[in-house]
Design an enzyme around this catalytic site. Structure first.
Site, PDB file in Angstrom:
ATOM      1  CB  SER A  57     -32.862 -41.811-146.543  1.00 16.92           C
ATOM      2  OG  SER A  57     -31.839 -42.735-146.698  1.00 16.92           O
ATOM      3  CE  LYS A 114     -24.680 -37.247-151.317  1.00 22.36           C
ATOM      4  NZ  LYS A 114     -25.093 -35.922-150.872  1.00 22.36           N
ATOM      5  CG  ASP A 130     -28.220 -32.595-151.449  1.00 25.07           C
ATOM      6  OD1 ASP A 130     -29.096 -32.942-150.629  1.00 25.07           O
ATOM      7  OD2 ASP A 130     -27.060 -33.041-151.442  1.00 25.07           O
ATOM      8  N   GLY A 184     -18.623 -22.813-145.936  1.00 27.27           N
ATOM      9  CA  GLY A 184     -18.250 -24.177-146.318  1.00 27.27           C
ATOM     10  C   GLY A 184     -18.066 -24.247-147.827  1.00 27.27           C
ATOM     11  CB  THR A 209      -9.520 -25.356-147.030  1.00 31.52           C
ATOM     12  OG1 THR A 209      -9.458 -26.240-145.917  1.00 31.52           O
ATOM     13  CG2 THR A 209      -8.320 -25.546-147.942  1.00 31.52           C
TER      14      THR A 209
END
Ligand code: NAP
Length: 292
Positions: A19, A68, A105, A130, A156
Site C-alpha cells: 500500500s 483487522k 474492501d 472462499g 471448509t
C-alpha cells in the site's frame, strides 16, 4: 517547512505490504503533503500503536493482517460496512478526537467492477469462492446490491454455511446458500458474477499459482469473473475466464480501488487510479522478478 502529514499501514509482518506504493504514488501525483509508511506492529501492541499514531498527528491508517478484527476494540465509531464485515481496514483520526473504523474492501471492489464492466450485481445470480475475510466483504456487498441469489462455496463447507446464514440474517431480502468445492459446474450454471476470494492462483508456489479455483468448463461465457488474487495480475482463473469469453476483473484493480476509497476518507481527494495502477503493476513485476 512543516513535516508531511503522516499516514501508514499497521500489519504483522509488514515487509510485503504494497500500500505505500499506492498512497505515496497518489501524494506525489497530486502534489499533496502526505507521507505513508508500513509499520510492523505486534498483535499485543495494536491498541497502543493506534493511540500512539493518533497522538503523533496521523490522519489515518490502513489496518491489515492480523489486526483487522482486533482493532475494532479501539475505535469510537464504526461504519455500517465494518459492522457487517466484522473487520476494519481503514482508520480515520477525526479532528474532534474520534477514531472511526471503516472497511473499504467491499465498496472499492464494487466501484472497480462497475468501472471495468459497466455492470452491477443487482438481479444477478452470484457465486463467491472462499469464505474468509475477503469473501465476507464481497458477500455482504453483493447482497446489499440486491443480487438475485448468492452461492458461497469453500474448501471448509461449514465456514461457507456460516457466512451464508450471516448474510441472510443481516441483509434484508438476501438469499444465500452454500457448499463445498464439489459440483462447481452446477453452482456456477446461470451465474452472472463469479468472485474468487481463495488464495488459489497466487504467486509464490508453482502448484498454487497454476490452480484455478473453478474448472474452466464450469465458467459461463456470460459471467463476470473477478479475482481477489493480485499477484500475478493475470491469474489462472482470469486466463480461463478469458478463454471462455467471460469479462474479467483483476485483483490489482480491487487493491487500488479499496486504497482509493481509504485515500478519499483521509484526504477528501480522488486518487489518480490509472497512474497508481501503473505504479502497482511495476512494483508487482519487480517482486515477481525478485528485484525488490
Ligand atoms: P483468509 O481469511 O485466510 O481466507 C482464505 C480463503 O482461501 C479461505 O476460504 C480458505 O479456505 C481458502 N483457501 C486457502 N487455501 C486453499 C486451497 N488450497 N484450496 C481452496 N481454498 C483455499 O484470507 P482473505 O483475507 O479472505 O484473503 C483471501 C485472498 O484474497 C488472498 O489471496 C488475499 O491476498 C486476497 N485479497 C485481495 C484483496 C485485493 O484488494 N485484491 C483484498 C482482500 C483479499 P478454508 O476456509 O477451507 O481454509
Amino acid at each position: 517547512m512543516p513535516n508531511p502529514i503522516p499516514l501508514g499501514v499497521f500489519g504483522y509482518p509488514a515487509g510485503h505490504i504494497l500500500s505505500p506504493v499506492l498512497h505515496n504514488g497518489a501524494a506525489e501525483a497530486l502534489g499533496v503533503d502526505y507521507h505513508y509508511l508500513a509499520y510492523e506492529v505486534r498483535p499485543e501492541q495494536i491498541g497502543e500503536a493506534v493511540r500512539g499514531a493518533q497522538s503523533m498527528g496521523f490522519r489515518g491508517l490502513t489496518i491489515t493482517i492480523p489486526h483487522k478484527v482486533a482493532v475494532t476494540e479501539f475505535v469510537d465509531e464504526m461504519s455500517e460496512d465494518v459492522r457487517l464485515m466484522g473487520a476494519v481496514n481503514t482508520l480515520v483520526f477525526e479532528e474532534d478526537g474520534r477514531i472511526v473504523g471503516h472497511n473499504t474492501d467491499g465498496i472499492g471492489w464494487l466501484r472497480f467492477v462497475e468501472e471495468t464492466t459497466g455492470e452491477y450485481p443487482k438481479g444477478k445470480r452470484c457465486l463467491v469462492l472462499g469464505a474468509g475475510g475477503a469473501a465476507r466483504a464481497i458477500a455482504v456487498k453483493i447482497a446489499q446490491c440486491g443480487a438475485e441469489h448468492l452461492e458461497i462455496r469453500n474448501r471448509t463447507a461449514e465456514k461457507a454455511a456460516e457466512l451464508a446464514r450471516f448474510v441472510e440474517e443481516s441483509i434484508p431480502g438476501a438469499k444465500a446458500s452454500s457448499g463445498g468445492l464439489e459440483n462447481l459446474q452446477e453452482a456456477a450454471a446461470g451465474c452472472g458474477l463469479i468472485v474468487n476470494t481463495t488464495s488459489q492462483g497466487m504467486w509464490g508456489d508453482a502448484e498454487r499459482e497454476a490452480a484455478s479455483p473453478i474448472p474452466e468448463d464450469a465458467i459461463p461465457e456470460s459471467a463476470i469473473c473477478s479475482d481477489a488474487v493480485y499477484i500475478p495480475p493475470d491469474t489462472a482463473f482470469l486466463k480461463a475466464a478469458e478463454r471462455r469469453g467471460a469479462k474479467t476483473v483483476r485483483g490489482t484493480g480491487w487493491l487500488v480501488y479499496q486504497g482509493a476509497a481509504s485515500w478519499k476518507l483521509w484526504t477528501g481527494t480522488d486518487m489518480p487510479t490509472d497512474l497508481v495502477m501503473q505504479k502497482l503493476l511495476d512494483a508487482l513485476d519487480k517482486r515477481i522478478k525478485g528485484e525488490d
